[in-house]
Structures are given as structure tokens and as C-alpha cells.
Design a protein around this motif. Structure first.
Motif, PDB file in Angstrom:
ATOM      1  N   UNK A  29       0.830  -1.211   0.000  1.00  0.00           N
ATOM      2  CA  UNK A  29       0.000   0.000   0.000  1.00  0.00           C
ATOM      3  C   UNK A  29       0.863   1.259   0.000  1.00  0.00           C
ATOM      4  N   UNK A  30       1.912   1.262   0.805  1.00  0.00           N
ATOM      5  CA  UNK A  30       2.811   2.416   0.876  1.00  0.00           C
ATOM      6  C   UNK A  30       3.513   2.608  -0.466  1.00  0.00           C
ATOM      7  N   UNK A  31       3.921   1.514  -1.096  1.00  0.00           N
ATOM      8  CA  UNK A  31       4.602   1.571  -2.389  1.00  0.00           C
ATOM      9  C   UNK A  31       3.712   2.242  -3.438  1.00  0.00           C
ATOM     10  N   UNK A  32       2.454   1.857  -3.481  1.00  0.00           N
ATOM     11  CA  UNK A  32       1.518   2.448  -4.438  1.00  0.00           C
ATOM     12  C   UNK A  32       1.319   3.932  -4.135  1.00  0.00           C
ATOM     13  N   UNK A  33       1.229   4.295  -2.851  1.00  0.00           N
ATOM     14  CA  UNK A  33       1.092   5.702  -2.468  1.00  0.00           C
ATOM     15  C   UNK A  33       2.298   6.521  -2.944  1.00  0.00           C
ATOM     16  N   UNK A  34       3.502   6.009  -2.697  1.00  0.00           N
ATOM     17  CA  UNK A  34       4.723   6.738  -3.061  1.00  0.00           C
ATOM     18  C   UNK A  34       4.800   6.910  -4.577  1.00  0.00           C
ATOM     19  N   UNK A  35       4.525   5.849  -5.325  1.00  0.00           N
ATOM     20  CA  UNK A  35       4.567   5.942  -6.787  1.00  0.00           C
ATOM     21  C   UNK A  35       3.502   6.917  -7.301  1.00  0.00           C
ATOM     22  N   UNK A  36       2.311   6.876  -6.722  1.00  0.00           N
ATOM     23  CA  UNK A  36       1.228   7.767  -7.154  1.00  0.00           C
ATOM     24  C   UNK A  36       1.541   9.225  -6.830  1.00  0.00           C
ATOM     25  N   UNK A  37       2.051   9.470  -5.622  1.00  0.00           N
ATOM     26  CA  UNK A  37       2.384  10.841  -5.229  1.00  0.00           C
ATOM     27  C   UNK A  37       3.473  11.425  -6.124  1.00  0.00           C
ATOM     28  N   UNK A  38       4.386  10.577  -6.590  1.00  0.00           N
ATOM     29  CA  UNK A  38       5.466  11.039  -7.471  1.00  0.00           C
ATOM     30  C   UNK A  38       5.024  11.045  -8.937  1.00  0.00           C
ATOM     31  N   UNK A  39       3.775  10.679  -9.182  1.00  0.00           N
ATOM     32  CA  UNK A  39       3.224  10.602 -10.537  1.00  0.00           C
ATOM     33  C   UNK A  39       4.063   9.689 -11.422  1.00  0.00           C
ATOM     34  N   UNK A  40       4.595   8.627 -10.813  1.00  0.00           N
ATOM     35  CA  UNK A  40       5.382   7.601 -11.499  1.00  0.00           C
ATOM     36  C   UNK A  40       6.597   8.192 -12.234  1.00  0.00           C
ATOM     37  N   UNK A  41       7.148   9.275 -11.660  1.00  0.00           N
ATOM     38  CA  UNK A  41       8.343   9.903 -12.221  1.00  0.00           C
ATOM     39  C   UNK A  41       9.544   9.529 -11.364  1.00  0.00           C
ATOM     40  N   UNK A  42      10.603   9.070 -12.003  1.00  0.00           N
ATOM     41  CA  UNK A  42      11.817   8.662 -11.304  1.00  0.00           C
ATOM     42  C   UNK A  42      12.447   9.877 -10.614  1.00  0.00           C
ATOM     43  N   UNK A  43      12.954   9.687  -9.400  1.00  0.00           N
ATOM     44  CA  UNK A  43      13.503  10.797  -8.619  1.00  0.00           C
ATOM     45  C   UNK A  43      14.922  11.180  -9.021  1.00  0.00           C
ATOM     46  N   UNK A  46      16.986  14.283 -14.245  1.00  0.00           N
ATOM     47  CA  UNK A  46      17.108  14.117 -15.685  1.00  0.00           C
ATOM     48  C   UNK A  46      16.542  12.817 -16.232  1.00  0.00           C
ATOM     49  N   UNK A  47      16.077  11.925 -15.383  1.00  0.00           N
ATOM     50  CA  UNK A  47      15.545  10.646 -15.851  1.00  0.00           C
ATOM     51  C   UNK A  47      14.125  10.838 -16.374  1.00  0.00           C
ATOM     52  N   UNK A  48      13.850  10.259 -17.533  1.00  0.00           N
ATOM     53  CA  UNK A  48      12.506  10.358 -18.110  1.00  0.00           C
ATOM     54  C   UNK A  48      11.779   9.010 -18.094  1.00  0.00           C
ATOM     55  N   UNK A  49      12.387   8.003 -17.478  1.00  0.00           N
ATOM     56  CA  UNK A  49      11.754   6.680 -17.399  1.00  0.00           C
ATOM     57  C   UNK A  49      10.588   6.691 -16.413  1.00  0.00           C
ATOM     58  N   UNK A  50       9.666   5.782 -16.622  1.00  0.00           N
ATOM     59  CA  UNK A  50       8.535   5.620 -15.708  1.00  0.00           C
ATOM     60  C   UNK A  50       9.024   4.923 -14.442  1.00  0.00           C
TER      61      UNK A  50
END
Length: 114
Positions: A29-43, A46-50
């Protein structure tokens, strides 16, 4: 009367402990929250990968501080140290010490790696 051998009871160690099973369900659940909050953008800059994985910037084992220990929030689910990451950079952080120094925290003192 014949005396035969009594078969021994076998016991196998479970692959996942009950404690870890409980943590894994919370982690998902936490993993999905973190990915959703980041809008599936790599931290990584300069990275453009999902982003489809989570990077634990302070490790996964134990507690970060006494407050987390008191609140029973182990590092594996401590959102303060979870970042959305693409699969490429997640592996790169494991194998590239220079990238690791830039983006992860030291397990010894909790600050930036020297």
C-alpha cells in the motif's frame, strides 16, 4: 510383535515469517502511495523513465530513529526514505557507488554519504 521405526515429524522453515507477511501487505500500500504521489516519475535528476520501483534511500532493515521505533515504523515502510524510481536506476544505485553517494543516505550516520 515387531518394533518399527516411528516416522519423524518434519518441520520446514516458512519462506516468509508472519511478521514479514504483515509488513509486506502494508509495504504494498505504501509503495503504491509513493509511486502515485510522485506521478510515477523517477527521482533521479534528468531521468525520463517511468518509475515502477521504490528506492529505500536509508536501507530497509531496522528503524531510522527512536521516534520510528516508538511508533513501530521500520525503514521498509518509512515513507520519509522511500522514493519512486525506475528499474534501471534502482539497479544502478545498487552497483554504482558514485550515484549511491549522491542519492542515498549513510547507514552509519544517517546523512549524505561522504
Amino acid at each position: 510383535m515387531t518394533w518399527g521405526k516411528v516416522p519423524k515429524k518434519t518441520y520446514s522453515i516458512p519462506n516468509i515469517s508472519e511478521k514479514r507477511k504483515a509488513l509486506n501487505s502494508i509495504y504494498e500500500n505504501v509503495r503504491i502511495e509513493v509511486l502515485s504521489e510522485a506521478k510515477f516519475k523517477c527521482f533521479i535528476d534528468g531521468c525520463t523513465n517511468v518509475a515502477n520501483t521504490i528506492e529505500h534511500t536509508a536501507g530497509r532493515l531496522g528503524f531510522y530513529d527512536e521516534q520510528a521505533r516508538y511508533d513501530n515504523i521500520p525503514l521498509i515502510i518509512d515513507k520519509r526514505f522511500l522514493k519512486a524510481c525506475c528499474l534501471h536506476h534502482n539497479g544502478e544505485l545498487e552497483n554504482n557507488p558514485e550515484l549511491s553517494k549522491e542519492y542515498q543516505l549513510s547507514k552509519i550516520h544517517g546523512g549524505k554519504k561522504l
